[in-house]
Scaffold this motif. Structure first.
Motif, short mmCIF file in Angstrom:
data_model
loop_
_atom_site.label_atom_id
_atom_site.label_comp_id
_atom_site.label_asym_id
_atom_site.label_seq_id
_atom_site.Cartn_x
_atom_site.Cartn_y
_atom_site.Cartn_z
N LYS A 62 3.16 20.95 19.87
CA LYS A 62 1.94 20.73 19.11
C LYS A 62 2.23 19.95 17.83
N ARG A 63 1.18 19.34 17.28
CA ARG A 63 1.25 18.73 15.95
C ARG A 63 -0.01 19.12 15.18
N GLU A 64 0.12 19.12 13.85
CA GLU A 64 -0.99 19.53 12.99
C GLU A 64 -1.36 18.45 11.99
N GLN A 65 -0.48 17.47 11.82
CA GLN A 65 -0.74 16.38 10.89
C GLN A 65 -0.49 15.04 11.58
N VAL A 66 -1.26 14.02 11.19
CA VAL A 66 -1.09 12.67 11.75
C VAL A 66 -1.02 11.67 10.60
N ILE A 67 -0.33 10.55 10.84
CA ILE A 67 -0.19 9.52 9.81
C ILE A 67 -1.51 8.78 9.63
N SER A 68 -1.69 8.24 8.43
CA SER A 68 -2.90 7.50 8.11
C SER A 68 -2.52 6.38 7.14
N TYR A 69 -2.92 5.13 7.45
CA TYR A 69 -2.51 3.98 6.64
C TYR A 69 -3.52 3.66 5.55
N GLU A 70 -3.01 3.38 4.36
CA GLU A 70 -3.85 2.94 3.25
C GLU A 70 -3.98 1.40 3.29
N ASN A 71 -4.93 0.86 2.53
CA ASN A 71 -5.07 -0.58 2.44
C ASN A 71 -3.85 -1.21 1.75
N PRO A 72 -3.46 -2.43 2.16
CA PRO A 72 -2.32 -3.09 1.51
C PRO A 72 -2.59 -3.38 0.04
N ARG A 73 -1.54 -3.28 -0.77
CA ARG A 73 -1.61 -3.65 -2.18
C ARG A 73 -0.64 -4.80 -2.43
N LEU A 74 -1.15 -5.88 -2.98
CA LEU A 74 -0.30 -7.05 -3.29
C LEU A 74 0.53 -6.75 -4.51
N ILE A 75 1.86 -6.80 -4.39
CA ILE A 75 2.72 -6.52 -5.53
C ILE A 75 3.52 -7.74 -5.97
N ASP A 76 3.65 -8.73 -5.09
CA ASP A 76 4.38 -9.96 -5.44
C ASP A 76 3.51 -11.14 -5.03
N THR A 77 2.84 -11.73 -6.01
CA THR A 77 1.92 -12.83 -5.72
C THR A 77 2.64 -14.07 -5.24
N ILE A 78 3.77 -14.41 -5.87
CA ILE A 78 4.49 -15.64 -5.55
C ILE A 78 5.00 -15.62 -4.12
N ASN A 79 5.62 -14.49 -3.72
CA ASN A 79 6.20 -14.40 -2.38
C ASN A 79 5.26 -13.73 -1.38
N SER A 80 4.06 -13.39 -1.85
CA SER A 80 3.05 -12.78 -0.99
C SER A 80 3.56 -11.53 -0.28
N VAL A 81 4.09 -10.58 -1.08
CA VAL A 81 4.62 -9.33 -0.54
C VAL A 81 3.66 -8.19 -0.89
N VAL A 130 6.91 -2.00 3.20
CA VAL A 130 6.91 -3.29 2.49
C VAL A 130 6.58 -4.36 3.53
N TYR A 131 5.54 -5.13 3.28
CA TYR A 131 4.99 -6.04 4.28
C TYR A 131 4.88 -7.46 3.74
N ASN A 132 5.38 -8.42 4.52
CA ASN A 132 5.26 -9.84 4.18
C ASN A 132 4.54 -10.55 5.32
N PRO A 133 3.28 -10.92 5.12
CA PRO A 133 2.51 -11.55 6.21
C PRO A 133 3.00 -12.95 6.58
N LYS A 134 3.78 -13.59 5.70
CA LYS A 134 4.27 -14.94 5.99
C LYS A 134 5.26 -14.95 7.14
N GLY A 136 5.92 -11.92 8.91
CA GLY A 136 5.65 -10.76 9.77
C GLY A 136 6.56 -9.59 9.52
N MET A 137 7.35 -9.62 8.44
CA MET A 137 8.29 -8.55 8.15
C MET A 137 7.56 -7.30 7.66
N ASN A 138 7.92 -6.15 8.23
CA ASN A 138 7.47 -4.88 7.66
C ASN A 138 8.63 -3.89 7.72
#
Length: 271
Positions: A62-81, A130-134, A136-138
């Protein structure tokens, strides 16, 4: 005479209305206080389940908790991270581990800011991506079960640091891993892609602060005097140390001789 009686009745009515108003206001105040207190308790209790509880659930598949993703937050504008905090939800009923998670996140109209300074994000988290859409790294930062409620980003000319005050064990023994338990400080360098842990066994990282224009930190550690697995800031002491970011070493700021003299002065044994 009639006027006097009228005034007396008017005063009586106004007095009664005033008393009723005060009673209603008092009841409302007490209700709000209780609700805020319960909400705080709920926030504290939104930790992940303890290892002992997890073992019990796994025996029943059994499991009682499941993961839930928050909205992305931009922390590096130059490198789009971006960072994507991973939170969790406690289910109303236990479910089979073999069941589908059905976690499909809808798109968001979130518009990131390019402001450069120290920033903080609050929630109930159990990991961070940590996600870089340029390209596809996560990258997820933790390979173990943890809980934290604050992600702090600190900007430097050559780096961006992510700081998290993380609980890893149910030291308080209440069945959940949350902010009541001892915490360690984790620091992730976006440039070096390295995660560092700062902590002392049996102590709680209570607070931390960067030294002026440096990556080095001063850290307050909470001392668990009564050995109950929880640091109580109102009646248990803190000690302060310096963390060298490059070497990873913790050193005392106040030397032992001065600490001893201060204690003796406080307790009156030094005349």
């Amino acid at each position: 005479m009639k006027i006097e009686k009228y005034n007396q009745r008017l005063l009586a009515v106004l007095g009664t209305v005033g008393v009723i108003f005060l009673i209603v206001a008092l009841i409302a105040f007490i209700s709000i206080t209780i609700m805020e207190h319960r909400r705080y308790d709920d926030d504290v209790e939104t930790g992940i389940l303890s290892d002992e509880k997890i073992e019990e659930l796994q025996k029943e598949n059994k499991r009682e908790q499941v993961i839930s993703y928050e909205n992305p937050r931009l922390i590096d504008t130059i490198n789009s991270v971006y960072i994507i905090p991973v939170s969790h939800k406690t289910l109303n009923e236990q479910e089979d581990i073999s069941g589908l998670l059905n976690l499909n996140k809808s798109s968001s109209s979130y518009k990131p800011s390019d402001t450069r300074y120290s920033r903080q994000y609050y929630g109930a988290f159990n990991n961070l991506i940590v996600y870089n859409p340029k390209n596809g790294m996560n990258k997820k930062l933790f390979d173990k079960r943890v809980n934290f409620n604050l992600i702090k980003t600190e900007y430097f000319e050559d780096d961006i640091l992510l700081l998290m005050n993380v609980s890893e064990k149910d030291t308080y023994k209440d069945g959940v891993i949350n902010l009541k338990d001892f915490k360690s400080l984790y620091v992730y360098s976006l440039t070096k892609k390295e995660l560092k842990k700062v902590g002392i066994e049996g102590m709680d990282v209570f607070n931390f602060k960067f030294l002026n224009n440096e990556k080095n930190l001063t850290i307050q550690f909470g001392v668990d005097k009564n050995k109950d697995g929880q640091f109580e800031e109102y009646n248990e002491p803190t000690l302060i140390k310096r963390f060298d970011f490059n070497s990873g070493k913790l050193t005392d700021i106040i030397d032992e001789k001065i600490s001893s003299e201060l204690q003796k002065t406080l307790e009156g044994t030094k005349k």
